[in-house]
Write an enzyme that holds these catalytic residues in place. Structure first.
Site, PDB file in Angstrom:
ATOM      1  N   TYR A 170      66.539  18.222  57.713  1.00  0.00           N
ATOM      2  CA  TYR A 170      67.277  18.971  56.692  1.00  0.00           C
ATOM      3  C   TYR A 170      66.865  18.472  55.331  1.00  0.00           C
ATOM      4  O   TYR A 170      66.843  17.269  55.101  1.00  0.00           O
ATOM      5  CB  TYR A 170      68.790  18.794  56.863  1.00  0.00           C
ATOM      6  CG  TYR A 170      69.447  20.126  57.114  1.00  0.00           C
ATOM      7  CD1 TYR A 170      69.354  21.129  56.159  1.00  0.00           C
ATOM      8  CD2 TYR A 170      70.118  20.397  58.295  1.00  0.00           C
ATOM      9  CE1 TYR A 170      69.914  22.378  56.395  1.00  0.00           C
ATOM     10  CE2 TYR A 170      70.678  21.633  58.543  1.00  0.00           C
ATOM     11  CZ  TYR A 170      70.570  22.624  57.585  1.00  0.00           C
ATOM     12  OH  TYR A 170      71.111  23.845  57.819  1.00  0.00           O
ATOM     13  N   GLU A 181      67.734  20.151  51.957  1.00  0.00           N
ATOM     14  CA  GLU A 181      68.227  20.982  50.855  1.00  0.00           C
ATOM     15  C   GLU A 181      67.891  20.305  49.540  1.00  0.00           C
ATOM     16  O   GLU A 181      68.060  19.086  49.394  1.00  0.00           O
ATOM     17  CB  GLU A 181      69.738  21.192  50.985  1.00  0.00           C
ATOM     18  CG  GLU A 181      70.075  22.195  52.074  1.00  0.00           C
ATOM     19  CD  GLU A 181      71.571  22.330  52.309  1.00  0.00           C
ATOM     20  OE1 GLU A 181      72.324  21.482  51.814  1.00  0.00           O
ATOM     21  OE2 GLU A 181      71.965  23.279  53.003  1.00  0.00           O
ATOM     22  N   ASP A 214      53.899  41.481  43.043  1.00  0.00           N
ATOM     23  CA  ASP A 214      54.046  41.090  44.448  1.00  0.00           C
ATOM     24  C   ASP A 214      52.668  41.251  45.086  1.00  0.00           C
ATOM     25  O   ASP A 214      52.245  42.359  45.410  1.00  0.00           O
ATOM     26  CB  ASP A 214      55.084  42.004  45.113  1.00  0.00           C
ATOM     27  CG  ASP A 214      55.276  41.686  46.595  1.00  0.00           C
ATOM     28  OD1 ASP A 214      54.432  40.960  47.159  1.00  0.00           O
ATOM     29  OD2 ASP A 214      56.265  42.170  47.175  1.00  0.00           O
ATOM     30  N   THR A 244      53.599  36.780  50.340  1.00  0.00           N
ATOM     31  CA  THR A 244      53.773  36.220  51.673  1.00  0.00           C
ATOM     32  C   THR A 244      52.591  35.273  51.886  1.00  0.00           C
ATOM     33  O   THR A 244      51.600  35.337  51.168  1.00  0.00           O
ATOM     34  CB  THR A 244      53.714  37.304  52.759  1.00  0.00           C
ATOM     35  OG1 THR A 244      52.480  38.027  52.608  1.00  0.00           O
ATOM     36  CG2 THR A 244      54.868  38.272  52.644  1.00  0.00           C
TER      37      THR A 244
HETATM   38  C1  PLP Z   1      54.922  42.299  53.574  1.00  0.00           C
HETATM   39  C2  PLP Z   1      55.417  42.481  52.210  1.00  0.00           C
HETATM   40  C3  PLP Z   1      56.564  41.806  51.749  1.00  0.00           C
HETATM   41  C4  PLP Z   1      57.580  41.085  52.570  1.00  0.00           C
HETATM   42  O1  PLP Z   1      57.249  40.365  53.587  1.00  0.00           O
HETATM   43  P1  PLP Z   1      58.292  39.798  54.656  1.00  0.00           P
HETATM   44  O2  PLP Z   1      57.748  38.423  54.832  1.00  0.00           O
HETATM   45  O3  PLP Z   1      58.142  40.669  55.837  1.00  0.00           O
HETATM   46  O4  PLP Z   1      59.648  39.801  54.084  1.00  0.00           O
HETATM   47  C5  PLP Z   1      56.887  41.923  50.412  1.00  0.00           C
HETATM   48  N1  PLP Z   1      56.142  42.657  49.582  1.00  0.00           N
HETATM   49  C6  PLP Z   1      55.064  43.326  50.005  1.00  0.00           C
HETATM   50  C7  PLP Z   1      54.293  44.132  49.016  1.00  0.00           C
HETATM   51  C8  PLP Z   1      54.669  43.278  51.325  1.00  0.00           C
HETATM   52  O5  PLP Z   1      53.623  43.974  51.729  1.00  0.00           O
END
Ligand code: PLP
Length: 557
Positions: A198, A200, A344, A370
């Site tokens: 753990y 945190e 993203d 990710t």
């Molecule tokens: C896959 C993806 C995510 C989120 O991934 P998870 O790990 O499944 O929550 C976020 N943004 C984009 C653009 C993605 O393609």
């Protein structure tokens, strides 16, 4: 020549004889140091570790029969310990199997014979003929299952599921654009004892005692992430990509504030504001779209919309956008609007890391990702940001939305980032794109319409509706042939998201296996064959055999 040597009491006399009589080497003796009874694994472990680390050119282990020493040493990865009873054994073990530990049995082999065997072992090199290299690689690859082999006894049902996944990966062509194939090193860290802790908080500032080991792992992950992407600050704790996005929203805006993002059915992601997702429920989401004709972003239109909407965050990045993004232009828009620039890069992070797509990091306030898509690491998320946002980001993740971090997964992220610092990964990233273009062209040349007319990255979208089928049916037909893709909406899709008009095809995984343009084009041809005659199950069965043969030629790491 540097030889690490060890024995138990049964092999002690022979070990001492060898050290005295074999003049061509420097010996490091790990024990034992007398004829008193002792435990052979202790010495096998010490010699095996020296061989794995590369401290020894090779190792020598002696016990009464050799059996116990060989069994103990062969538990170590990268160790190939061979019991040799004569000179021929030694030559074969070196040449064919590239043995790196010689094991002798004192009750079977006399002092003179032992020296001859050692001499043969020391002077024979590995034979690198293709068949031997291939077979040795198979021994190493057996670890894909062997690493988890204790489960065959401890939990046969879960073992069966893992084994089925291994077989599936070995025999099918995976073109799921959001997937990749992790390295063994990543899997080992992800399955490690770091999961027991753990932790945190953050390195140096934890709520629990005993966090020094996990602090080291998380610090490595943070440091390597910043170095790899040139970021000011990294938070490596988000459990997934959606959590990484949530962390940025929580760090910056309030419920009801406006996010301008690409809508889901145009290639955006659930966590960018879909009404069924937390993002769409908490925030005021205004979607932007791609151009109806070009199916690409029109930055002038986006700018006009942004100036009108005045979002708190302009979010770019997508799950199904086959074209390069212009981050400099997006920064200009954000500056004009005075909003936060959030990118993203979940899908393209590997291309960014390898230099095959421009990096958003110099431009964006926040970059989320990710770690398991083109990046090829463990399933997880991460946020990179400018220094001024570091504190807000960290408190948004913890205590804002998560409890204890998954330190085993964080360690696996660190392993993945280190892999990306190797020069070969630059070639890999370029190859992913080349393969994608080659496969896309093969499909396009057979008369299929490709969304936006092509691809700049690791994925492309095929408009299958134009050929009279749904994405769902197309994906099912390909699946029958061992070619795994997913149905996907295409811009301005008129089908439901459960059927869709398109399929999404990606090349990260086949490139990890070592496939190049030729193989990519061949697979593209198979896709076109199957979709041109979608009811032909005989054809699907035939291609399934060919796909399995191709998969066998390019083993999964
Ligand atoms: C896959 C993806 C995510 C989120 O991934 P998870 O790990 O499944 O929550 C976020 N943004 C984009 C653009 C993605 O393609």
């Amino acid at each position: 020549m540097n030889i690490f040597i060890g024995s138990d009491h049964g092999g002690y006399a022979l070990k001492e004889h060898i050290k005295g009589a074999f003049a061509d080497a420097d010996f490091t003796d790990v024990g034992c140091s007398g004829a008193a009874s002792c435990d052979y694994p202790d010495f096998a472990d010490a010699v095996a570790e020296a061989v794995v680390k590369g401290d020894a050119d090779f190792g020598v282990l002696v016990c009464t029969t050799g059996e116990g020493m060989a069994m103990a040493a062969n538990r170590f990865d990268y160790v190939r310990a061979a019991i040799c009873r004569d000179v021929d054994d030694a030559k074969m073990a070196r040449a064919h199997n590239d043995a790196n530990i010689l094991v002798l049995g004192a009750s079977k082999t006399g002092p003179e014979a032992a020296l001859e065997i050692l001499k043969a072992f020391a002077t024979t090199a590995a034979d690198d003929a293709e068949r031997h290299v291939r077979r040795r690689a198979k021994v190493d690859r057996a670890k894909r299952l062997a690493d988890f082999s204790a489960l065959a006894k401890d939990d046969p049902e879960v073992w069966a599921a893992i084994k089925a996944q291994v077989v599936q990966e070995d025999t099918e062509i995976n073109l799921i654009a959001s997937e990749n194939t992790s390295s063994r090193a990543v899997r080992l860290a992800a399955g490690s004892v770091l999961m027991n802790k753990y932790a945190e908080g953050y390195p140096g500032k934890r709520w629990y005692s005993g966090c020094l080991p996990v602090d080291a792992a998380e610090e490595l992950a943070r440091k390597r992430a910043c170095e790899l992407f040139g970021a000011d600050h990294a938070n490596v704790q988000p459990h997934c990509g959606s959590a990484a996005n949530m962390a940025v929203y929580f760090a910056t805006i309030k419920p009801g504030d406006t996010i301008l993002s690409l809508s889901l059915d145009q290639g955006g992601h659930l966590s960018h504001g879909s009404p069924v997702n937390f993002s769409g429920k908490i925030y005021n989401i205004v979607p932007y779209t791609v151009d109806r004709e070009t199916e690409r972003l029109d930055y002038d239109v986006l700018e006009r919309q942004a100036l009108e909407v005045k979002p708190a965050i302009l979010l770019t990045g997508a799950s199904a956008y086959p074209r390069a993004l212009d981050f400099k232009r997006i920064r200009e828009i954000c500056d004009k609007v005075g909003c936060i620039m959030m990118v993203d890069m979940a899908h393209i992070a590997g291309l960014v890391a390898g230099g095959a797509h421009e990096s958003p990091v110099p431009y964006a306030d926040f970059v989320t990702t990710t770690t398991h898509k083109t990046l090829g690491g463990p399933r997880g998320g991460m946020v990179l940001c400018k220094e001024k946002w570091a504190k807000a980001l960290d408190s948004a993740v913890f205590p804002g939305m998560q409890g204890g971090p998954l330190e085993n997964i964080i360690a696996a992220k660190a392993v993945c980032f280190r892999e990306w610092m190797q020069p070969a990964k630059k070639d890999y990233a370029q190859q992913v794109v080349k393969n994608c273009k080659a496969m896309c062209k093969a499909v396009q040349d057979r008369g299929f319409r490709i969304v936006s007319g092509g691809t700049d990255n690791h994925l492309f979208l095929v408009d299958v509706k134009q050929k009279g089928m749904t994405g769902k049916d197309a994906a099912a037909a390909l699946d029958n042939a061992g070619i795994v893709v997913n149905k996907n909406t295409i811009p301005y899709d008129t089908e439901s998201p459960f059927k869709t008009s398109g399929i999404r095809v990606g090349t990260a995984s086949i490139t990890t296996r070592g496939m190049k343009e030729n193989e990519a084009a061949m697979i593209g041809g198979w896709i076109a064959d199957i979709l041109s005659d979608i009811g032909n199950t005989e054809l699907q069965a035939r291609i399934k055999v060919q796909a399995a043969e191709l998969a066998a030629e390019f083993p999964v790491p």
